[in-house]
Design an enzyme around this catalytic site. Structure first.
Site, PDB file in Angstrom:
ATOM      1  N   ARG A  17      -8.737   1.794  16.442  1.00  0.00           N
ATOM      2  CA  ARG A  17     -10.190   1.589  16.602  1.00  0.00           C
ATOM      3  C   ARG A  17     -10.476   0.097  16.750  1.00  0.00           C
ATOM      4  NH1 ARG A  17     -13.772   3.484  12.202  1.00  0.00           N
ATOM      5  NH2 ARG A  17     -12.176   3.230  10.619  1.00  0.00           N
ATOM      6  N   ILE A  19     -11.094  -3.720  17.140  1.00  0.00           N
ATOM      7  CA  ILE A  19     -10.263  -4.826  17.623  1.00  0.00           C
ATOM      8  C   ILE A  19      -8.816  -4.363  17.788  1.00  0.00           C
ATOM      9  CG2 ILE A  19      -9.296  -7.080  16.961  1.00  0.00           C
ATOM     10  CD1 ILE A  19     -11.980  -7.750  15.630  1.00  0.00           C
ATOM     11  N   ASN A  87      -3.792  -6.403  11.659  1.00  0.00           N
ATOM     12  CA  ASN A  87      -5.218  -6.298  11.975  1.00  0.00           C
ATOM     13  C   ASN A  87      -5.972  -5.416  10.978  1.00  0.00           C
ATOM     14  OD1 ASN A  87      -7.638  -6.064  13.912  1.00  0.00           O
ATOM     15  ND2 ASN A  87      -6.948  -3.932  13.706  1.00  0.00           N
ATOM     16  N   GLY A  89      -7.995  -3.839   8.192  1.00  0.00           N
ATOM     17  CA  GLY A  89      -8.852  -4.465   7.180  1.00  0.00           C
ATOM     18  C   GLY A  89     -10.041  -3.588   6.854  1.00  0.00           C
ATOM     19  N   GLY A 148     -22.207 -12.008  -0.203  1.00  0.00           N
ATOM     20  CA  GLY A 148     -21.885 -10.593  -0.383  1.00  0.00           C
ATOM     21  C   GLY A 148     -20.442 -10.231  -0.058  1.00  0.00           C
ATOM     22  N   TYR A 152     -13.761 -10.067   0.521  1.00  0.00           N
ATOM     23  CA  TYR A 152     -13.312 -10.162   1.920  1.00  0.00           C
ATOM     24  C   TYR A 152     -13.028 -11.622   2.300  1.00  0.00           C
ATOM     25  CZ  TYR A 152     -13.503  -9.062   6.974  1.00  0.00           C
ATOM     26  OH  TYR A 152     -13.224  -8.902   8.310  1.00  0.00           O
ATOM     27  N   PRO A 182     -11.714 -14.027  14.066  1.00  0.00           N
ATOM     28  CA  PRO A 182     -12.834 -13.549  14.881  1.00  0.00           C
ATOM     29  C   PRO A 182     -14.165 -13.845  14.186  1.00  0.00           C
ATOM     30  CG  PRO A 182     -11.222 -11.790  14.466  1.00  0.00           C
ATOM     31  CD  PRO A 182     -10.924 -12.918  13.529  1.00  0.00           C
ATOM     32  N   ILE A 185     -17.845  -9.302  15.832  1.00  0.00           N
ATOM     33  CA  ILE A 185     -17.410  -8.577  17.027  1.00  0.00           C
ATOM     34  C   ILE A 185     -18.061  -7.195  17.011  1.00  0.00           C
ATOM     35  CG2 ILE A 185     -15.371  -7.769  18.314  1.00  0.00           C
ATOM     36  CD1 ILE A 185     -15.438 -10.866  17.881  1.00  0.00           C
TER      37      ILE A 185
HETATM   38  N1  CAA Z   1     -27.931 -16.045   2.030  1.00  0.00           N
HETATM   39  C1  CAA Z   1     -28.779 -16.164   0.989  1.00  0.00           C
HETATM   40  N2  CAA Z   1     -29.419 -15.132   0.463  1.00  0.00           N
HETATM   41  C2  CAA Z   1     -29.198 -13.929   1.000  1.00  0.00           C
HETATM   42  C3  CAA Z   1     -28.315 -13.735   2.085  1.00  0.00           C
HETATM   43  C4  CAA Z   1     -27.695 -14.851   2.606  1.00  0.00           C
HETATM   44  N3  CAA Z   1     -26.849 -14.771   3.647  1.00  0.00           N
HETATM   45  N4  CAA Z   1     -28.297 -12.414   2.394  1.00  0.00           N
HETATM   46  C5  CAA Z   1     -29.123 -11.800   1.531  1.00  0.00           C
HETATM   47  N5  CAA Z   1     -29.669 -12.727   0.693  1.00  0.00           N
HETATM   48  C6  CAA Z   1     -30.626 -12.494  -0.361  1.00  0.00           C
HETATM   49  C7  CAA Z   1     -31.774 -11.632   0.122  1.00  0.00           C
HETATM   50  O1  CAA Z   1     -32.723 -12.432   0.777  1.00  0.00           O
HETATM   51  C8  CAA Z   1     -32.288 -11.048  -1.177  1.00  0.00           C
HETATM   52  O2  CAA Z   1     -33.046 -12.012  -1.866  1.00  0.00           O
HETATM   53  P1  CAA Z   1     -34.338 -11.580  -2.700  1.00  0.00           P
HETATM   54  O3  CAA Z   1     -33.819 -10.640  -3.744  1.00  0.00           O
HETATM   55  O4  CAA Z   1     -34.822 -12.889  -3.237  1.00  0.00           O
HETATM   56  O5  CAA Z   1     -35.241 -10.949  -1.704  1.00  0.00           O
HETATM   57  C9  CAA Z   1     -31.015 -10.871  -2.006  1.00  0.00           C
HETATM   58  O6  CAA Z   1     -30.043 -11.724  -1.395  1.00  0.00           O
HETATM   59  C10 CAA Z   1     -30.517  -9.455  -1.977  1.00  0.00           C
HETATM   60  O7  CAA Z   1     -30.283  -9.080  -0.618  1.00  0.00           O
HETATM   61  P2  CAA Z   1     -30.053  -7.582  -0.209  1.00  0.00           P
HETATM   62  O8  CAA Z   1     -31.313  -6.803  -0.388  1.00  0.00           O
HETATM   63  O9  CAA Z   1     -29.412  -7.525   1.135  1.00  0.00           O
HETATM   64  O10 CAA Z   1     -29.053  -7.148  -1.384  1.00  0.00           O
HETATM   65  P3  CAA Z   1     -28.149  -5.915  -1.456  1.00  0.00           P
HETATM   66  O11 CAA Z   1     -27.478  -5.952  -2.796  1.00  0.00           O
HETATM   67  O12 CAA Z   1     -28.872  -4.676  -1.040  1.00  0.00           O
HETATM   68  O13 CAA Z   1     -27.066  -6.187  -0.294  1.00  0.00           O
HETATM   69  C11 CAA Z   1     -25.268  -7.244   0.808  1.00  0.00           C
HETATM   70  C12 CAA Z   1     -26.275  -7.335  -0.335  1.00  0.00           C
HETATM   71  C13 CAA Z   1     -24.415  -5.975   0.642  1.00  0.00           C
HETATM   72  C14 CAA Z   1     -24.379  -8.445   0.720  1.00  0.00           C
HETATM   73  C15 CAA Z   1     -25.990  -7.175   2.166  1.00  0.00           C
HETATM   74  O14 CAA Z   1     -26.850  -8.290   2.266  1.00  0.00           O
HETATM   75  C16 CAA Z   1     -25.022  -7.211   3.320  1.00  0.00           C
HETATM   76  O15 CAA Z   1     -24.446  -6.208   3.704  1.00  0.00           O
HETATM   77  N6  CAA Z   1     -24.847  -8.385   3.929  1.00  0.00           N
HETATM   78  C17 CAA Z   1     -23.926  -8.547   5.082  1.00  0.00           C
HETATM   79  C18 CAA Z   1     -22.629  -9.112   4.638  1.00  0.00           C
HETATM   80  C19 CAA Z   1     -21.809  -9.359   5.879  1.00  0.00           C
HETATM   81  O16 CAA Z   1     -22.115 -10.202   6.726  1.00  0.00           O
HETATM   82  N7  CAA Z   1     -20.713  -8.644   6.025  1.00  0.00           N
HETATM   83  C20 CAA Z   1     -19.876  -8.799   7.184  1.00  0.00           C
HETATM   84  C21 CAA Z   1     -19.249  -7.480   7.507  1.00  0.00           C
HETATM   85  S1  CAA Z   1     -18.427  -7.510   9.078  1.00  0.00           S
HETATM   86  C22 CAA Z   1     -17.073  -8.410   8.779  1.00  0.00           C
HETATM   87  O17 CAA Z   1     -16.779  -8.806   7.693  1.00  0.00           O
HETATM   88  C23 CAA Z   1     -16.222  -8.700   9.978  1.00  0.00           C
HETATM   89  C24 CAA Z   1     -15.956 -10.140  10.100  1.00  0.00           C
HETATM   90  O18 CAA Z   1     -14.814 -10.561   9.832  1.00  0.00           O
HETATM   91  C25 CAA Z   1     -16.983 -11.060  10.594  1.00  0.00           C
END
Ligand code: CAA
Length: 245
Positions: A17, A19, A87, A89, A148, A152, A182, A185
């Site tokens: 699947r 990448i 790859n 993850g 968050g 990872y 990456p 993506i």
């Molecule tokens: N910086 C600062 N504050 C942040 C933030 C950030 N980047 N993201 C969220 N917050 C804050 C929100 O504004 C919120 O603040 P308030 O409570 O003051 O409103 C607080 O954090 C809580 O945010 P959420 O409601 O989103 O909290 P949650 O517990 O429901 O979810 C989370 C948290 C699971 C981390 C969710 O924000 C999330 O999924 N974020 C994405 C994480 C991400 O980018 N993952 C990448 C996956 S893909 C990958 O990993 C492939 C790769 O290699 C690139």
């Protein structure tokens, strides 16, 4: 000196699947014998093999014995394994105060432990034969961190360190070890990020879009080629300019 591509045996973990599938297809097109590993999604793996003719074998890369045993079986059936793309993850995103030990441990065991397990299974043979290519898929989030993702980001950052250390061990034996980092993506993994969060991330990508899996596969194609022999211990960042490292 320009060298022609030689057909080799390549394993791509998490290869059915996203990448991984794009990497399998690219290496297959180059004439290599490619074997895809996968962990869970039987249905997608079957569809992948049907569409591409690339065999897919199920095991957990976080399981040390399973890596050793499956790589031995693959070598017995297809020949020595000269190319490994780590790859596979998973994500278990969550802020630290809500993250369980299992969420931490799964990501470390699979994402980082998988690289160790696969290298243990294949690097000694590459070293003995005097040729090998290992490409570890890291992440922009291992370079820059990500809210968050302590699990990872730590695992991916570990992959970048692992790469540089093993590259030093492989260099005089013709084995190169590189990483690709990456950015975001267009895959199932990124699609799982909540839409409003993803929108904010994409807004910060200078190129203005998500990357495509094929864009990572092209990097792998170079790193695994005969001509890539002087590049080792490097991290190729393919992220649309989101993090200039
Ligand atoms: N910086 C600062 N504050 C942040 C933030 C950030 N980047 N993201 C969220 N917050 C804050 C929100 O504004 C919120 O603040 P308030 O409570 O003051 O409103 C607080 O954090 C809580 O945010 P959420 O409601 O989103 O909290 P949650 O517990 O429901 O979810 C989370 C948290 C699971 C981390 C969710 O924000 C999330 O999924 N974020 C994405 C994480 C991400 O980018 N993952 C990448 C996956 S893909 C990958 O990993 C492939 C790769 O290699 C690139």
């Amino acid at each position: 000196m320009e060298r022609q591509t030689m057909a080799r045996v390549a394993i791509v973990t998490g290869g059915t699947r996203g990448i991984g599938a794009a990497i399998c297809n690219r290496l297959h097109k180059q004439g290599h014998t490619v074997i895809a590993n996968y962990a869970g999604n039987e249905e997608k793996a079957r569809a992948f093999t049907q569409a591409t003719g690339i065999p897919a074998i199920r095991w957990d890369v976080g399981d040390h014995e399973a890596c050793i045993h499956n790589c031995n079986d693959i070598a017995a059936e297809y020949g020595p394994i000269d190319i490994v793309i780590n790859n596979a993850g998973v994500t278990r995103d969550g802020v630290l105060h809500k993250m369980s030990f299992d969420d931490w441990n799964d990501v470390m065991r699979i994402n980082l432990g998988g690289c160790f397990n696969m290298a243990k299974a294949t690097f000694p043979g590459m070293r003995e034969r005097g040729w090998g290519r290992i490409v570890n898929i890291g992440s922009i989030n291992g370079q820059a961190g990500q809210y968050g993702q302590v699990n990872y980001a730590a695992a991916k950052s570990g992959i970048h360190g692992f790469t540089k250390a093993l590259a030093q061990e492989g260099a005089k034996f013709g084995v190169t070890v590189n990483a690709i980092a990456p950015g975001y993506i267009d895959t199932d993994m990124v699609a799982a990020v909540p839409a409003p969060v993803l929108e904010k991330i994409v807004a910060k990508i200078p190129v203005g879009r998500l990357g495509m899996a094929e864009e990572i596969a092209r990097g792998v194609a170079f790193l695994t080629s005969e001509n890539g022999g002087f590049m080792t211990g490097s991290t190729m960042s393919i992220n649309g300019g989101q993090h200039m490292y």
